[in-house]
Design a protein around this motif. Structure first.
Motif, short mmCIF file in Angstrom:
data_model
loop_
_atom_site.label_atom_id
_atom_site.label_comp_id
_atom_site.label_asym_id
_atom_site.label_seq_id
_atom_site.Cartn_x
_atom_site.Cartn_y
_atom_site.Cartn_z
N ILE A 100 0.85 -1.20 0.00
CA ILE A 100 0.00 0.00 0.00
C ILE A 100 0.88 1.25 0.00
N LYS A 101 1.93 1.25 0.82
CA LYS A 101 2.84 2.40 0.85
C LYS A 101 3.48 2.60 -0.51
N LYS A 102 3.88 1.50 -1.15
CA LYS A 102 4.50 1.58 -2.48
C LYS A 102 3.51 2.17 -3.50
N TRP A 103 2.24 1.74 -3.41
CA TRP A 103 1.22 2.27 -4.32
C TRP A 103 0.96 3.74 -4.07
N CYS A 104 0.95 4.13 -2.80
CA CYS A 104 0.76 5.56 -2.47
C CYS A 104 1.93 6.38 -2.99
N ASP A 105 3.15 5.86 -2.85
CA ASP A 105 4.32 6.55 -3.38
C ASP A 105 4.19 6.72 -4.90
N ALA A 106 3.78 5.66 -5.58
CA ALA A 106 3.63 5.72 -7.03
C ALA A 106 2.55 6.72 -7.45
N LYS A 122 2.07 10.21 2.56
CA LYS A 122 2.53 11.12 3.61
C LYS A 122 2.79 10.25 4.85
N PRO A 123 3.83 10.55 5.63
CA PRO A 123 4.12 9.73 6.81
C PRO A 123 2.94 9.59 7.78
N PHE A 124 2.10 10.62 7.86
CA PHE A 124 0.97 10.53 8.79
C PHE A 124 -0.13 9.61 8.28
N PHE A 125 0.03 9.01 7.10
CA PHE A 125 -0.91 8.01 6.60
C PHE A 125 -0.63 6.62 7.19
N ALA A 126 0.37 6.51 8.04
CA ALA A 126 0.74 5.19 8.60
C ALA A 126 -0.43 4.50 9.28
N LEU A 141 -6.79 7.31 0.63
CA LEU A 141 -5.35 7.31 0.38
C LEU A 141 -5.02 7.72 -1.05
N GLY A 142 -6.04 8.02 -1.86
CA GLY A 142 -5.81 8.44 -3.24
C GLY A 142 -5.50 7.30 -4.18
N LEU A 143 -5.96 6.09 -3.84
CA LEU A 143 -5.65 4.92 -4.66
C LEU A 143 -6.82 4.49 -5.54
N THR A 144 -7.80 5.38 -5.69
CA THR A 144 -8.86 5.20 -6.69
C THR A 144 -8.85 6.47 -7.54
N PRO A 145 -9.39 6.42 -8.74
CA PRO A 145 -9.42 7.64 -9.56
C PRO A 145 -10.09 8.82 -8.85
#
Length: 120
Positions: free
Chosen positions: A10-16, A21-25, A88-92
């Motif tokens: 999930i972190k990798k996908w958010c980075d991509a 953001k670190p506070f998304f942990a 987390l911004g992982l959908t359009p």
């Protein structure tokens, strides 16, 4: 898949997506836990034959049909996860809310392209 593995993915996908953001942990950890439970429910569902409807016997000996509890857990986990994916911004739609510019097409500058072509 384990919660830790899900967290890394999930972190990798958010980075991509450019939304990490670190506070998304915290939300990432929660989503990873949901996905781990979903994976366990999927394994149990498949091991039980993958039937959407199962027969149950009540105390009086009567048989009735109901939705497979494992399937219901899968659906519930997926519904819960969707909100986290979106946040987390992982959908359009989620990405658009977080970063409108990330969804826009990049306009090409003809002059810049011509100068780059001359350099190369």
């Amino acid at each position: 898949m384990t919660k830790k593995t899900w967290e890394k993915r999930i972190k990798k996908w958010c980075d991509a997506a450019g939304t990490y953001k670190p506070f998304f942990a915290g939300p990432i950890s929660t989503l990873a836990g949901i996905l781990e439970r979903r994976d366990e429910a999927v394994a149990q569902f498949e091991a039980s034959g993958g039937e959407l409807v199962v027969k149950h016997e009540n105390k009086g000996g009567g048989i009735y049909l109901e939705k497979n509890p494992s399937y219901m857990i899968i659906r519930e986990c997926e519904q819960d996860a969707l909100g986290y994916w979106r946040d987390l911004g992982l959908t359009p739609a989620g990405l658009r809310k977080i970063n409108e510019a990330a969804m826009k097409k990049v306009k090409k500058n003809a002059l810049a392209e011509a100068l780059n072509a001359l350099e190369g």
